[in-house]
Design an enzyme around this catalytic site. Structure first.
Site, PDB file in Angstrom:
ATOM      1  N   ASP A 276       0.863  -1.183   0.000  1.00 11.43           N
ATOM      2  CA  ASP A 276       0.000   0.000   0.000  1.00 11.43           C
ATOM      3  C   ASP A 276       0.896   1.229   0.000  1.00 11.43           C
ATOM      4  O   ASP A 276       2.001   1.183   0.574  1.00 11.43           O
ATOM      5  CB  ASP A 276      -0.879   0.035   1.261  1.00 11.43           C
ATOM      6  CG  ASP A 276      -0.158   0.690   2.426  1.00 11.43           C
ATOM      7  OD1 ASP A 276       0.496  -0.039   3.189  1.00 11.43           O
ATOM      8  OD2 ASP A 276      -0.199   1.936   2.538  1.00 11.43           O
ATOM      9  N   CYS A 316      -5.417   4.438 -20.236  1.00 12.64           N
ATOM     10  CA  CYS A 316      -6.388   4.871 -19.216  1.00 12.64           C
ATOM     11  C   CYS A 316      -7.224   6.020 -19.773  1.00 12.64           C
ATOM     12  O   CYS A 316      -6.893   6.641 -20.795  1.00 12.64           O
ATOM     13  CB  CYS A 316      -5.672   5.295 -17.938  1.00 12.64           C
ATOM     14  SG  CYS A 316      -5.041   6.975 -17.944  1.00 12.64           S
ATOM     15  N   CYS A 319      -5.247   9.264 -20.451  1.00 16.80           N
ATOM     16  CA  CYS A 319      -4.319   9.223 -21.587  1.00 16.80           C
ATOM     17  C   CYS A 319      -5.042   9.115 -22.918  1.00 16.80           C
ATOM     18  O   CYS A 319      -4.510   9.491 -23.961  1.00 16.80           O
ATOM     19  CB  CYS A 319      -3.328   8.072 -21.419  1.00 16.80           C
ATOM     20  SG  CYS A 319      -2.220   8.383 -20.029  1.00 16.80           S
TER      21      CYS A 319
HETATM   22  C1  726 Z   1       4.739   5.049   4.514  1.00 13.61           C
HETATM   23  N1  726 Z   1       5.533   4.101   5.238  1.00 13.61           N
HETATM   24  C2  726 Z   1       4.942   3.322   6.173  1.00 13.61           C
HETATM   25  N2  726 Z   1       3.609   3.324   6.444  1.00 13.61           N
HETATM   26  C3  726 Z   1       3.444   2.427   7.460  1.00 13.61           C
HETATM   27  C4  726 Z   1       2.287   2.048   8.145  1.00 13.61           C
HETATM   28  C5  726 Z   1       0.984   2.744   7.866  1.00 13.61           C
HETATM   29  C6  726 Z   1       0.320   2.342   6.650  1.00 13.61           C
HETATM   30  C7  726 Z   1      -0.798   3.404   6.557  1.00 13.61           C
HETATM   31  O1  726 Z   1      -0.202   4.612   6.049  1.00 13.61           O
HETATM   32  C8  726 Z   1      -1.070   5.737   5.944  1.00 13.61           C
HETATM   33  O2  726 Z   1      -1.522   6.142   7.218  1.00 13.61           O
HETATM   34  C9  726 Z   1      -0.454   6.784   7.902  1.00 13.61           C
HETATM   35  C10 726 Z   1      -2.255   5.396   5.075  1.00 13.61           C
HETATM   36  O3  726 Z   1      -3.237   6.445   5.170  1.00 13.61           O
HETATM   37  C11 726 Z   1      -2.770   7.678   4.635  1.00 13.61           C
HETATM   38  C12 726 Z   1      -2.900   4.108   5.550  1.00 13.61           C
HETATM   39  O4  726 Z   1      -3.878   3.712   4.602  1.00 13.61           O
HETATM   40  C13 726 Z   1      -5.170   3.701   5.082  1.00 13.61           C
HETATM   41  C14 726 Z   1      -1.913   2.972   5.661  1.00 13.61           C
HETATM   42  O5  726 Z   1      -2.611   1.888   6.296  1.00 13.61           O
HETATM   43  C15 726 Z   1      -2.278   0.600   5.859  1.00 13.61           C
HETATM   44  C16 726 Z   1       2.399   1.129   9.215  1.00 13.61           C
HETATM   45  N3  726 Z   1       1.268   0.768   9.911  1.00 13.61           N
HETATM   46  C17 726 Z   1       1.402  -0.051  10.977  1.00 13.61           C
HETATM   47  N4  726 Z   1       0.302  -0.399  11.693  1.00 13.61           N
HETATM   48  N5  726 Z   1       2.610  -0.587  11.367  1.00 13.61           N
HETATM   49  C18 726 Z   1       3.748  -0.309  10.680  1.00 13.61           C
HETATM   50  O6  726 Z   1       4.846  -0.787  11.091  1.00 13.61           O
HETATM   51  C19 726 Z   1       3.662   0.582   9.545  1.00 13.61           C
HETATM   52  C20 726 Z   1       4.812   0.930   8.819  1.00 13.61           C
HETATM   53  C21 726 Z   1       4.699   1.867   7.779  1.00 13.61           C
HETATM   54  N6  726 Z   1       5.622   2.433   6.959  1.00 13.61           N
END
Ligand code: 726
Length: 380
Positions: A276, A316, A319
């Site tokens: 993600d 897409c 494009c």
């Molecule tokens: C960027 N590097 C990054 N993102 C980490 C996210 C968050 C993912 C989260 O990152 C945004 O939230 C802030 C997204 O929203 C903007 C979320 O999508 C809904 C996304 O959720 C899966 C982590 N989440 C957990 N629970 N544990 C982690 O160790 C972890 C590590 C990450 N590294």
């Protein structure tokens, strides 16, 4: 047996179809209550119950199989209880395919000094009005149970980078205790799959300890957390090299918060199934496109009279119907359509990349595909 497992053991079941002979990459299917997901997969991020600027129909048109939403944000606004009364997140946002929600752990830890971590949970102040709140493994699980997402993430601590060894060790051990509490508090294991999250920072022995402890807890899937937090790319790849092999082959592997095209390919090569990242949607709103020829910053003056499509190799909606000159105009005027058209393209680009990756794995030619992609996208 299969049916029993399908119905009663796990809400989500991973089916390993094949492993690429050239690499460690896997082709798989994730069976969920809201449909089957082909892996490796990129999951668009929809933090506040919407993938910004996209309708569910547009998301389906570009091939989105699953989207993400955010426990912390939805708890803050409009409230998980309101969403539960609306019939759950799928109904509330009119999305009938799979949804994955993060536990909020990452968000509250990234609130910096505003938060206090204790064994019980994390006390923090709202980013909206500064009001005091408390998130615990039980609370994070209760919120996700109310939202009704198909995959829910354990409440964990994503250690900052850099962090000293003792801090990371204490933190990963607490994350394991918190996972036990999430599993105990989880009300609907037969229809919402709880994924555990491996931590351990950038320390090999700690990653091995965390992987052992987390996978000792029987769950439908496991994530690798604590990466893509500012560490050098090579360091992230090295952590994956020795952590992924410690995860069970028959369960999905989710690398959280990743990533850019090179990180997606490097992750797939190391056996990751799910990704993600906010990148494609975030840079779209700032006017940057990911194209087959590399990044295109449509805002640049050089595109003012460029009446060609954004990406000659892309089919897409954006494009097929608009030119760089028009997209540049929209972005310069900060027009909503600019964000929409670039978001459609960037998400389609990454989803198409993962479709090409799945085909390359099927035909045992992923390394060749990666080489070609890197030459065209990164010019190397
Ligand atoms: C960027 N590097 C990054 N993102 C980490 C996210 C968050 C993912 C989260 O990152 C945004 O939230 C802030 C997204 O929203 C903007 C979320 O999508 C809904 C996304 O959720 C899966 C982590 N989440 C957990 N629970 N544990 C982690 O160790 C972890 C590590 C990450 N590294």
């Amino acid at each position: 047996e299969k049916d029993y497992e399908r119905k009663y053991m796990y809400a989500v079941r991973y089916e390993l179809i094949k492993t690429c002979k050239q690499t460690g990459a896997r082709l798989g299917r994730l069976h969920t209550p809201h449909g089957v997901i082909e892996t490796p997969i990129f999951m668009p991020v929809g933090t506040q119950a919407t993938v910004k600027a996209m309708t569910p129909e547009e998301l389906k048109d570009i091939g989105s199989q699953i989207i993400l939403s955010n426990t912390y944000h939805l708890y803050m606004r409009p409230g998980h209880d309101l969403i539960e009364r609306a019939g759950g997140l799928h109904k509330f946002m009119n999305w009938d395919k799979p949804i994955l929600t993060d536990s909020g752990g990452f968000q509250v830890f990234s609130l910096g000094p505003l938060r206090k971590i204790k064994e019980e949970g994390v006390e923090f102040r709202s980013h909206l009005d500064g009001s005091k709140h408390f998130l615990s493994p039980e609370k994070a699980t209760e919120i996700q149970n109310a939202l009704g997402s198909d995959i829910i993430m354990a409440f964990d601590e994503c250690a900052p980078y850099p962090a000293d060894r003792q801090y990371v060790k204490n933190s990963l051990e607490r994350t394991t205790r918190w996972l036990e509490r999430c599993k105990a508090a989880h009300k609907y294991p037969e229809r919402q799959a709880l994924f555990g999250i491996v931590q351990g920072g950038m320390y090999k022995e700690l990653r091995e300890q965390s992987a052992r402890e987390i996978t000792a807890i029987d769950l439908p899937g496991y994530a690798i957390g604590g990466l893509s937090v500012g560490e050098p790319k090579e360091m992230m790849y090295e952590v994956l090299d020795y952590t992924v092999p410690l995860l069970p082959e028959d369960k999905p592997r989710y690398l959280m918060g990743v990533g850019s095209p090179d990180d997606l390919l490097e992750g797939v090569l190391r056996g990751i199934d799910m990704f993600d990242c906010v990148l494609p949607t975030r840079i779209a709103r700032n006017g940057t496109a990911m194209t087959s020829q590399g990044k295109v910053v449509v805002r640049n003056a050089s595109y003012a009279e460029d009446f060609t499509s954004l990406d000659p190799e892309c089919d897409c909606y954006t494009c097929r119907n608009y030119t760089k000159a028009y997209l540049r105009h929209l972005i310069k005027c900060n027009e909503i359509l600019g964000a929409r058209l670039l978001t459609i393209h960037n998400l389609h680009f990454l989803l198409k990349l993962m479709e090409n990756v799945r085909e390359a794995i099927r035909e045992d030619r992923l390394l060749d595909y990666k080489k070609d992609f890197f030459e065209k996208y990164y010019g190397k």
